[in-house]
Scaffold this motif. Sequence first.
Motif, PDB file in Angstrom:
ATOM      1  N   THR A  70      39.724  32.161  65.442  1.00  0.00           N
ATOM      2  CA  THR A  70      40.600  31.272  66.208  1.00  0.00           C
ATOM      3  C   THR A  70      41.932  31.084  65.492  1.00  0.00           C
ATOM      4  OG1 THR A  70      40.800  29.052  67.195  1.00  0.00           O
ATOM      5  CG2 THR A  70      39.650  29.211  65.094  1.00  0.00           C
ATOM      6  N   ARG A  71      42.946  30.738  66.283  1.00  0.00           N
ATOM      7  CA  ARG A  71      44.244  30.399  65.689  1.00  0.00           C
ATOM      8  C   ARG A  71      44.319  28.901  65.432  1.00  0.00           C
ATOM      9  NH1 ARG A  71      49.510  31.884  65.052  1.00  0.00           N
ATOM     10  NH2 ARG A  71      49.079  34.017  65.694  1.00  0.00           N
ATOM     11  N   GLU A  72      44.013  28.126  66.475  1.00  0.00           N
ATOM     12  CA  GLU A  72      44.019  26.674  66.326  1.00  0.00           C
ATOM     13  C   GLU A  72      42.790  26.240  65.519  1.00  0.00           C
ATOM     14  OE1 GLU A  72      46.422  24.679  67.190  1.00  0.00           O
ATOM     15  OE2 GLU A  72      47.579  26.341  68.062  1.00  0.00           O
ATOM     16  N   GLY A  73      43.021  25.491  64.471  1.00  0.00           N
ATOM     17  CA  GLY A  73      41.918  25.024  63.634  1.00  0.00           C
ATOM     18  C   GLY A  73      41.316  26.114  62.762  1.00  0.00           C
ATOM     19  N   HIS A  74      42.108  27.153  62.473  1.00  0.00           N
ATOM     20  CA  HIS A  74      41.572  28.253  61.662  1.00  0.00           C
ATOM     21  C   HIS A  74      41.254  27.810  60.237  1.00  0.00           C
ATOM     22  CE1 HIS A  74      45.834  28.378  60.465  1.00  0.00           C
ATOM     23  NE2 HIS A  74      45.388  28.913  59.341  1.00  0.00           N
ATOM     24  N   GLU A  75      41.896  26.726  59.772  1.00  0.00           N
ATOM     25  CA  GLU A  75      41.637  26.264  58.398  1.00  0.00           C
ATOM     26  C   GLU A  75      40.178  25.854  58.222  1.00  0.00           C
ATOM     27  OE1 GLU A  75      45.974  25.531  59.353  1.00  0.00           O
ATOM     28  OE2 GLU A  75      44.052  25.008  60.300  1.00  0.00           O
ATOM     29  N   GLU A  76      39.613  25.130  59.193  1.00  0.00           N
ATOM     30  CA  GLU A  76      38.211  24.708  59.099  1.00  0.00           C
ATOM     31  C   GLU A  76      37.282  25.916  59.104  1.00  0.00           C
ATOM     32  OE1 GLU A  76      40.455  23.318  60.999  1.00  0.00           O
ATOM     33  OE2 GLU A  76      40.481  21.211  60.356  1.00  0.00           O
ATOM     34  N   VAL A  77      37.621  26.913  59.972  1.00  0.00           N
ATOM     35  CA  VAL A  77      36.806  28.130  60.011  1.00  0.00           C
ATOM     36  C   VAL A  77      36.936  28.891  58.693  1.00  0.00           C
ATOM     37  CG1 VAL A  77      36.396  30.303  61.216  1.00  0.00           C
ATOM     38  CG2 VAL A  77      37.102  28.282  62.511  1.00  0.00           C
ATOM     39  N   SER A  78      38.125  28.926  58.128  1.00  0.00           N
ATOM     40  CA  SER A  78      38.336  29.594  56.833  1.00  0.00           C
ATOM     41  C   SER A  78      37.515  28.925  55.739  1.00  0.00           C
ATOM     42  CB  SER A  78      39.824  29.557  56.459  1.00  0.00           C
ATOM     43  OG  SER A  78      40.608  30.251  57.400  1.00  0.00           O
ATOM     44  N   ALA A  79      37.493  27.587  55.759  1.00  0.00           N
ATOM     45  CA  ALA A  79      36.709  26.852  54.757  1.00  0.00           C
ATOM     46  C   ALA A  79      35.221  27.174  54.907  1.00  0.00           C
ATOM     47  CB  ALA A  79      36.952  25.349  54.913  1.00  0.00           C
ATOM     48  N   ARG A  80      34.746  27.281  56.140  1.00  0.00           N
ATOM     49  CA  ARG A  80      33.329  27.609  56.343  1.00  0.00           C
ATOM     50  C   ARG A  80      33.009  29.022  55.872  1.00  0.00           C
ATOM     51  NH1 ARG A  80      31.374  30.370  60.447  1.00  0.00           N
ATOM     52  NH2 ARG A  80      33.147  29.909  61.840  1.00  0.00           N
ATOM     53  N   ILE A  81      33.885  29.994  56.231  1.00  0.00           N
ATOM     54  CA  ILE A  81      33.659  31.373  55.792  1.00  0.00           C
ATOM     55  C   ILE A  81      33.686  31.458  54.272  1.00  0.00           C
ATOM     56  CG2 ILE A  81      34.669  33.691  55.802  1.00  0.00           C
ATOM     57  CD1 ILE A  81      35.642  33.119  58.652  1.00  0.00           C
ATOM     58  N   ALA A  82      34.631  30.718  53.646  1.00  0.00           N
ATOM     59  CA  ALA A  82      34.727  30.718  52.183  1.00  0.00           C
ATOM     60  C   ALA A  82      33.453  30.159  51.556  1.00  0.00           C
ATOM     61  CB  ALA A  82      35.930  29.887  51.746  1.00  0.00           C
ATOM     62  N   LYS A  83      32.930  29.079  52.129  1.00  0.00           N
ATOM     63  CA  LYS A  83      31.716  28.473  51.605  1.00  0.00           C
ATOM     64  C   LYS A  83      30.541  29.437  51.686  1.00  0.00           C
ATOM     65  CE  LYS A  83      28.574  24.557  52.296  1.00  0.00           C
ATOM     66  NZ  LYS A  83      28.254  23.372  53.116  1.00  0.00           N
ATOM     67  N   GLU A  84      30.378  30.085  52.858  1.00  0.00           N
ATOM     68  CA  GLU A  84      29.264  31.013  53.035  1.00  0.00           C
ATOM     69  C   GLU A  84      29.369  32.206  52.096  1.00  0.00           C
ATOM     70  OE1 GLU A  84      29.549  32.012  57.121  1.00  0.00           O
ATOM     71  OE2 GLU A  84      28.781  30.082  57.856  1.00  0.00           O
ATOM     72  N   PHE A  85      30.558  32.729  51.932  1.00  0.00           N
ATOM     73  CA  PHE A  85      30.726  33.881  51.052  1.00  0.00           C
ATOM     74  C   PHE A  85      30.495  33.505  49.597  1.00  0.00           C
ATOM     75  CE2 PHE A  85      33.664  36.134  48.187  1.00  0.00           C
ATOM     76  CZ  PHE A  85      33.102  37.404  48.259  1.00  0.00           C
ATOM     77  N   LEU A  86      31.078  32.404  49.139  1.00  0.00           N
ATOM     78  CA  LEU A  86      30.969  32.023  47.730  1.00  0.00           C
ATOM     79  C   LEU A  86      29.536  31.604  47.377  1.00  0.00           C
ATOM     80  CD1 LEU A  86      34.340  30.074  47.327  1.00  0.00           C
ATOM     81  CD2 LEU A  86      33.789  32.382  46.515  1.00  0.00           C
ATOM     82  N   GLU A  87      28.861  30.989  48.319  1.00  0.00           N
ATOM     83  CA  GLU A  87      27.460  30.636  48.073  1.00  0.00           C
ATOM     84  C   GLU A  87      26.620  31.901  47.911  1.00  0.00           C
ATOM     85  OE1 GLU A  87      27.032  26.277  50.312  1.00  0.00           O
ATOM     86  OE2 GLU A  87      26.378  28.115  51.314  1.00  0.00           O
ATOM     87  N   SER A  88      26.970  32.933  48.684  1.00  0.00           N
ATOM     88  CA  SER A  88      26.217  34.189  48.569  1.00  0.00           C
ATOM     89  C   SER A  88      26.445  34.866  47.223  1.00  0.00           C
ATOM     90  CB  SER A  88      26.612  35.145  49.698  1.00  0.00           C
ATOM     91  OG  SER A  88      27.943  35.606  49.531  1.00  0.00           O
ATOM     92  N   LYS A  89      27.503  34.466  46.542  1.00  0.00           N
ATOM     93  CA  LYS A  89      27.832  35.028  45.227  1.00  0.00           C
ATOM     94  C   LYS A  89      27.457  34.083  44.092  1.00  0.00           C
ATOM     95  CE  LYS A  89      29.526  38.724  47.066  1.00  0.00           C
ATOM     96  NZ  LYS A  89      28.831  40.027  46.911  1.00  0.00           N
ATOM     97  N   ASP A  90      26.708  33.025  44.447  1.00  0.00           N
ATOM     98  CA  ASP A  90      26.219  32.053  43.454  1.00  0.00           C
ATOM     99  C   ASP A  90      27.348  31.398  42.675  1.00  0.00           C
ATOM    100  OD1 ASP A  90      23.536  32.563  44.145  1.00  0.00           O
ATOM    101  OD2 ASP A  90      23.482  34.294  42.783  1.00  0.00           O
ATOM    102  N   VAL A  91      28.451  31.094  43.370  1.00  0.00           N
ATOM    103  CA  VAL A  91      29.560  30.381  42.743  1.00  0.00           C
ATOM    104  C   VAL A  91      29.187  28.904  42.664  1.00  0.00           C
ATOM    105  CG1 VAL A  91      32.002  29.765  42.962  1.00  0.00           C
ATOM    106  CG2 VAL A  91      31.218  32.055  43.593  1.00  0.00           C
ATOM    107  N   ALA A  92      29.643  28.251  41.607  1.00  0.00           N
ATOM    108  CA  ALA A  92      29.310  26.839  41.378  1.00  0.00           C
ATOM    109  C   ALA A  92      29.745  25.980  42.559  1.00  0.00           C
ATOM    110  CB  ALA A  92      29.976  26.354  40.100  1.00  0.00           C
ATOM    111  N   LYS A  93      28.937  24.960  42.835  1.00  0.00           N
ATOM    112  CA  LYS A  93      29.171  24.107  43.989  1.00  0.00           C
ATOM    113  C   LYS A  93      30.518  23.405  43.922  1.00  0.00           C
ATOM    114  CE  LYS A  93      27.049  20.419  46.706  1.00  0.00           C
ATOM    115  NZ  LYS A  93      25.904  19.491  46.814  1.00  0.00           N
ATOM    116  N   ASP A  94      30.902  22.881  42.736  1.00  0.00           N
ATOM    117  CA  ASP A  94      32.166  22.160  42.625  1.00  0.00           C
ATOM    118  C   ASP A  94      33.357  23.106  42.804  1.00  0.00           C
ATOM    119  OD1 ASP A  94      31.572  23.502  40.296  1.00  0.00           O
ATOM    120  OD2 ASP A  94      32.490  22.013  38.982  1.00  0.00           O
TER     121      ASP A  94
END
Length: 407
Positions: A70-94
């Motif tokens: 999406t264009r509108e509200g893409h920041e929230e979607v970006s934050a979700r994609i970032a969370k899912e990807f980083l969690e899959s790489k075992d990046v620290a929660k903080d």
Amino acid sequence: MNDILKETDDFILQLFKEKLPNTFVYHNYTHTKRVYKSINEIIEDSQIDVKDATILRLAALLHDAGYIETREGHEEVSARIAKEFLESKDVAKDTIEGVMKCILATKFTRAPEDKMEEMIKDADSSHFGKDYFEEASDFLRQELKSQDVKKYSPSDWRDENIKVLVEKHQFYSEYALKNWQKQKEENLVDLLKSKKKEKKKLKKEDIKAQLKMKYKDASPDRGIQTFYRTALKNHIKLSDIADTKANILLSVNAIIISVTLANLFSKFDTNPYLVWPTAVFVLSSAVTMILAVIATRPNVTRGEFTKEDVINKSVNLTFFGNFHKMELSEYQWAIEELLKDRDYIYSSMTKDLYFLGKVLDRKYRILRVTYTIFVIGTVLSIFAFGLSFGMADITVEEVTKLVTPEV
């Protein structure tokens, strides 16, 4: 940490390659790497620890990932994609939370809450303070157009950029203010100069158009030229009509005389009563032809003028009959003198109109007499033939035989 940055870079490149539409000519991998480079510039000039630097770098790489959905509200979607990807790489929660917070801070209308948010916002809008601002800005305009978000003309887009730079955007970090603010102001000056130049050009064109319209509507010269052009055109047309009428009379009467002489003259010996009506007929036709020729006969002019005639403005140089015997050099000199004097030009055209009118008057007077003689002669001839046939007591069959050519 370098490994996660490399993996994130590869991830966002593959993500955009597979899922980002081609219409994103601005918000794409190139823009992501530009923001990544800018955040590195800020980090290298700032006193922050390695962990915060990594958060900022990860946020720079992932901040536009949401455009795949999406264009509108893409920041929230970006934050979700970032969370899912980083969690899959075992990046620290903080660290993940810090990345998501920085990504959400890239919203254009959101004010930064701390120094890290200031840094990421400045990196995301760093093109405002770069020498490639115009190029990057035009890519964004094309992206909005191709996605049917909004179509801006070049001038409207320039005005929108001026509004953003003056009213909506600002740099926050010390590095951006020190290194990018000056270029941002230069970019703004260029936009304002362009607007001023275009405004001046439009004003000049508007004044020119108004003057042109005013000249068309109010200029006496234009009205005078129209008068002479129309009058000369009408005179020439009337002269052509007169010549055509004269030619018709010549042709008709030539045929009449030819037919009459061929069919009736040979029968005068046996039919003497045909002499007088034939004479009337031929005579009226001959007079008609003579007058038609006189009407169209050109007048002979001397075809010369003197320098005194030109100086005194007494010669009409628009009529060939006044100069056809002159040398070219003398005629050129006379025309140059004529063109120097506006009154002389109008005077010559007035004389041309006047004498054309005199010629027309002569032609139409003679033509009127010519048509009158033609009509009267025809009527008299018919009566004369009728009277002659009556006195000779001739039948219709005999009349037909007389006027019918012998085979």
